[in-house]
Write a protein that holds these residues in place. Structure first.
Motif: not given
Length: 348
Positions: A113-124
């Motif tokens: 859930t956390i990693l997918r959130g990074f991907e969705e927000r474009g957070t590196r």
């Protein structure tokens, strides 16, 4: 930008050598914990096994095409298998799970859930850190290693924001999930047919990691107690030459006080490297190999010639002095202190 249906958020590399008796539990834990998600990739690396591992790997791939891939190679050792999985990985992140270990289902769900959130927000985020648990099944004990006293939680942070790591809080392979491109750029010097390469894996890439995230979840379950396991004391004594080889590679990876800019990262890496020198010092005293004492003298000499500042910090700190006491009485005191620390921190 939306990701394609075939996009993988993470690749789990599973180095497997004669792992037929353990690999099903490992693979199942990832599949079940991820709810068989299509954005998860599992690469089973059969490292020249001579048991049923190759056939089992192919069976898993056939059952879950698009999620599981089997890679077969001549035996090269753990490090080469890790690199093979990394080479094949298509996920944004890469995590190694040894074939006799497993992942906790609830923690894995949280991680995804956390990693997918990074991907969705474009957070590196270059490095995702989570807890691990020593599973001593023969004793029926579980010892969780967490980083909540050393790392910020629930936000992206940099090395300048980390606290002090206790002796039992080293960042090990079990606790690390790197961004795949960062790990590839590190060009990991993992030697073939050598144990303890996980120390290089958990050390060399760190200065390339600019953004970090810590999830206070007990994700990785590290099985301790298998006969002949690499962290078993008798096994470590037999493989002392390999411990020295790994420590030399780590020594030559950086001039820490010149190459590593963040002060807190430099302090952590110096502590980790000192621990490696300490292990070499202690096990040279436990070993019956007549060459062991020559090896440790040469290693300290070479460290001093390579980087005198690193040498001073490692040799004249508490660990360096305490594990290099003169005389046989000093050897006994060092070994006794090591065994006491082993009981307290439960690291083998």
């Amino acid at each position: 930008m939306p990701k394609s249906a075939s996009h993988k958020v993470i690749t789990f590399g599973i180095p497997s050598f004669n792992a037929a008796g353990d690999m099903d539990r490992c693979i199942s834990s990832i599949l079940e914990g991820s709810s068989y998600a299509s954005d998860v990739e599992i690469i089973i690396v059969d490292d020249g096994s001579v048991d049923e591992t190759p056939a089992k790997a192919d069976e898993w791939e056939a059952r879950y095409p698009g999620i599981i891939r089997a890679v077969h190679q001549e035996n090269g050792g753990h490090g080469i298998a890790v690199l093979s999985g990394l080479r094949e990985a298509t996920g944004t992140y890469y995590k190694v799970v040894d074939s006799d270990d497993w992942l906790d289902a609830s923690a894995l769900s949280t991680m995804l859930t956390i990693l997918r959130g990074f991907e969705e927000r474009g957070t590196r985020v270059d490095l995702f850190i989570s807890n691990y648990v020593y599973e001593k099944l023969h004793e029926g004990t579980h010892t969780a290693i967490s980083y909540r006293s050393a790392l910020p939680r629930k936000r992206v942070f940099s090395w300048g924001e980390v606290g002090r790591f206790r002796p039992d809080q080293n960042l090990l392979m079990h606790s690390l999930c790197y961004r795949t491109d960062v790990l590839r750029e590190a060009d990991l010097p993992l030697p073939a047919h050598t144990f303890y390469v996980d120390n290089i894996y958990a050390y060399v890439p760190l200065p390339r990691c600019k953004t970090l995230y810590y999830a206070d979840i007990d994700l990785y379950r590290y099985f301790i107690g298998r006969e002949g396991q690499s962290v078993n004391e008798a096994t470590m004594v037999r493989r002392l030459d390999q411990q020295f080889r790994i420590t030399r590679i780590m020594m030559e990876a950086y001039h820490l006080y010149d190459d590593v800019e963040p002060a807190r990262l430099r302090s952590y890496m110096m502590h980790y490297f000192t621990m490696m020198m300490t292990i070499c010092s202690v096990f040279s005293k436990l070993s019956d190999n007549p060459e062991a004492k020559t090896w440790i003298r040469e290693l300290w000499h070479d460290l001093k010639a390579y980087d005198e500042r690193m040498y001073r910090h490692a040799r004249y700190g508490v660990l360096g002095v305490g594990t290099n006491l003169p005389t046989r009485a000093g050897d006994k005191l060092t070994i006794g202190a090591y065994h006491l620390a082993s009981k307290i921190f439960k690291f083998n």
